[in-house]
Design a protein around this motif. Sequence first.
Motif, short mmCIF file in Angstrom:
data_model
loop_
_atom_site.label_atom_id
_atom_site.label_comp_id
_atom_site.label_asym_id
_atom_site.label_seq_id
_atom_site.Cartn_x
_atom_site.Cartn_y
_atom_site.Cartn_z
N LYS A 183 0.90 -1.18 -0.58
CA LYS A 183 0.43 -0.14 -0.44
C LYS A 183 0.86 1.45 0.26
N PHE A 184 2.09 1.20 0.80
CA PHE A 184 2.55 2.31 0.83
C PHE A 184 3.71 2.87 -0.57
N MET A 185 3.83 1.31 -1.20
CA MET A 185 4.07 1.68 -2.96
C MET A 185 2.96 1.94 -3.52
N LEU A 186 2.22 1.43 -3.42
CA LEU A 186 0.64 2.11 -4.44
C LEU A 186 0.45 3.67 -4.07
N ASN A 187 0.82 4.02 -2.76
CA ASN A 187 0.27 5.85 -1.95
C ASN A 187 2.00 6.53 -2.38
N VAL A 188 3.15 6.31 -2.67
CA VAL A 188 4.34 6.72 -2.95
C VAL A 188 3.94 7.15 -4.60
N GLY A 189 3.24 6.59 -5.13
CA GLY A 189 3.00 6.82 -6.65
C GLY A 189 2.07 7.67 -6.54
N VAL A 190 0.65 7.13 -6.43
CA VAL A 190 -0.73 7.67 -6.87
C VAL A 190 -0.93 9.40 -6.29
N ASN A 191 -0.84 9.43 -4.95
CA ASN A 191 -1.38 10.22 -4.24
C ASN A 191 -0.09 11.38 -4.45
N GLN A 192 1.60 11.04 -5.12
CA GLN A 192 1.57 12.16 -5.47
C GLN A 192 1.09 12.68 -6.88
N THR A 193 1.78 11.78 -7.71
CA THR A 193 1.36 11.56 -8.98
C THR A 193 0.49 12.63 -9.38
N CYS A 194 -0.62 12.23 -8.80
CA CYS A 194 -2.21 13.07 -8.96
C CYS A 194 -2.19 14.63 -8.38
N MET A 195 -0.97 14.59 -7.26
CA MET A 195 -1.13 15.77 -6.59
C MET A 195 0.25 17.11 -7.57
N VAL A 196 0.67 16.34 -8.09
CA VAL A 196 1.86 17.43 -9.29
C VAL A 196 0.99 17.49 -10.28
N TYR A 197 0.55 16.51 -11.28
CA TYR A 197 0.33 16.57 -12.97
C TYR A 197 -1.44 17.33 -12.77
N GLN A 198 -2.45 17.50 -10.90
CA GLN A 198 -2.39 17.84 -10.69
C GLN A 198 -4.44 17.11 -11.59
N THR A 199 -4.35 15.55 -11.82
CA THR A 199 -5.00 14.91 -12.12
C THR A 199 -6.00 13.75 -10.97
N ASN A 200 -6.42 13.19 -11.80
CA ASN A 200 -7.39 11.73 -11.18
C ASN A 200 -7.45 10.62 -11.22
N TYR A 201 -7.48 9.42 -10.53
CA TYR A 201 -7.43 8.29 -10.57
C TYR A 201 -7.16 7.85 -11.83
N GLY A 202 -8.07 8.76 -12.98
CA GLY A 202 -8.57 8.16 -14.06
C GLY A 202 -7.30 8.78 -15.33
N GLY A 203 -6.70 9.88 -14.39
CA GLY A 203 -5.56 10.45 -15.56
C GLY A 203 -3.79 9.97 -14.97
N CYS A 204 -3.96 9.57 -13.74
CA CYS A 204 -2.24 8.67 -13.72
C CYS A 204 -2.33 7.38 -14.51
N THR A 205 -3.80 6.46 -14.32
CA THR A 205 -4.47 5.72 -15.02
C THR A 205 -4.00 5.41 -16.38
N THR A 206 -4.56 6.53 -17.03
CA THR A 206 -4.03 6.36 -19.12
C THR A 206 -2.31 6.32 -19.42
N LYS A 207 -2.24 6.10 -19.96
CA LYS A 207 -1.41 5.91 -20.59
C LYS A 207 -0.17 7.59 -20.87
N GLY A 208 0.87 7.90 -20.76
CA GLY A 208 1.31 8.88 -20.69
C GLY A 208 1.97 9.27 -19.83
N GLU A 209 2.74 10.70 -19.59
CA GLU A 209 3.66 10.91 -17.99
C GLU A 209 2.86 10.58 -17.03
N ALA A 210 2.23 11.37 -17.10
CA ALA A 210 1.93 11.13 -15.56
C ALA A 210 1.95 9.69 -14.81
N ASN A 211 1.45 8.81 -15.56
CA ASN A 211 1.64 7.27 -15.95
C ASN A 211 2.21 6.96 -15.36
N ARG A 212 3.61 7.33 -16.75
CA ARG A 212 4.82 6.77 -16.31
C ARG A 212 5.47 7.19 -15.08
#
Length: 302
Positions: A183-212
């Motif tokens: 769960k820590f691994m998931l949070n490190v990825g999704v929490n921070q990515t969504c904040m930095v890229y100003q996106t949501n779960y859909g945005g960070c799971t769609t192919k692109g820079e945020a997902n990478r």
Amino acid sequence: MKKIKTTAIVGMGALGLLYGTYILDKKFPVCYVMDEKRVRKYENQVFYKNKEPYTFSICSYKNMEPVDLLIVAVKYTSLQAAIEEMAGCIGKDTIIMSVLNGISSEDIIAKQYGRAHLIDAVAQGMDAVKFGNELTFSKMGELRIGAKEACERKNLESVKAYFDEIGMPYQADENIVHRMWGKFMLNVGVNQTCMVYQTNYGGCTTKGEANRTMIAAMREVIAIGQAEGVPIKEKDLNEYVALLGTLSREGMPSMRQDGIAKRPSEVEIFAGTVLKLAEKHGILVPANQFLYDSVKAIEANY
């Protein structure tokens, strides 16, 4: 085995309200405990869960008596203050369950109250979002609970019996440390990515820079976890990314909510922890360094 009859919750964020409303719906007693300033703010307030109104029993720390189960659901930035103030809620048999993000809250609580009061828990699979007094979610998720140390096993059995009685979605996990790191691994990825890229779960799971970026940050956790002796693997990463795919695409994790509300985030327990462990083991973690620096820049502009 101790029977749990009274429950108190510290924290009225998304998870605090998620579990408090659930317990209340099951007609079991629950109250929220907080400092007197917050009591004055919240005692007459109506809260909403998916548009349904709720009012709660709210008590100040100084007026509390020991409860059977204390659920700690504050932000990491408020944890130390809560630990110091919640002493009145804790008797010799009180069980403490933290649902905070990260891998350190139980250890921090144990320094004050001892491991014999604790169980270990991971909250996962929910897409709860709270803004103001409104909680919305489409998935309740579940709690994974376990005992990191032998002294916690009696507490675990009591909590399992209580959760069975109220129908709380949960699973007992024999390898709770592995689960916490996953769960820590998931949070490190999704929490921070969504904040930095100003996106949501859909945005960070769609192919692109945020997902990478998200995947790269998670793989860095695999590396430091293995260096710490936790056999977390790419298989765990794939399972957690698949779990993200089951959540509402419009949902967002807590750090994205912090960014929108211009609140201090939990970056220190995510990238901050990764950076410290990476330095300890001599591991390069450029994705987490980028996320850490980016979050700090965002917070500097509040």
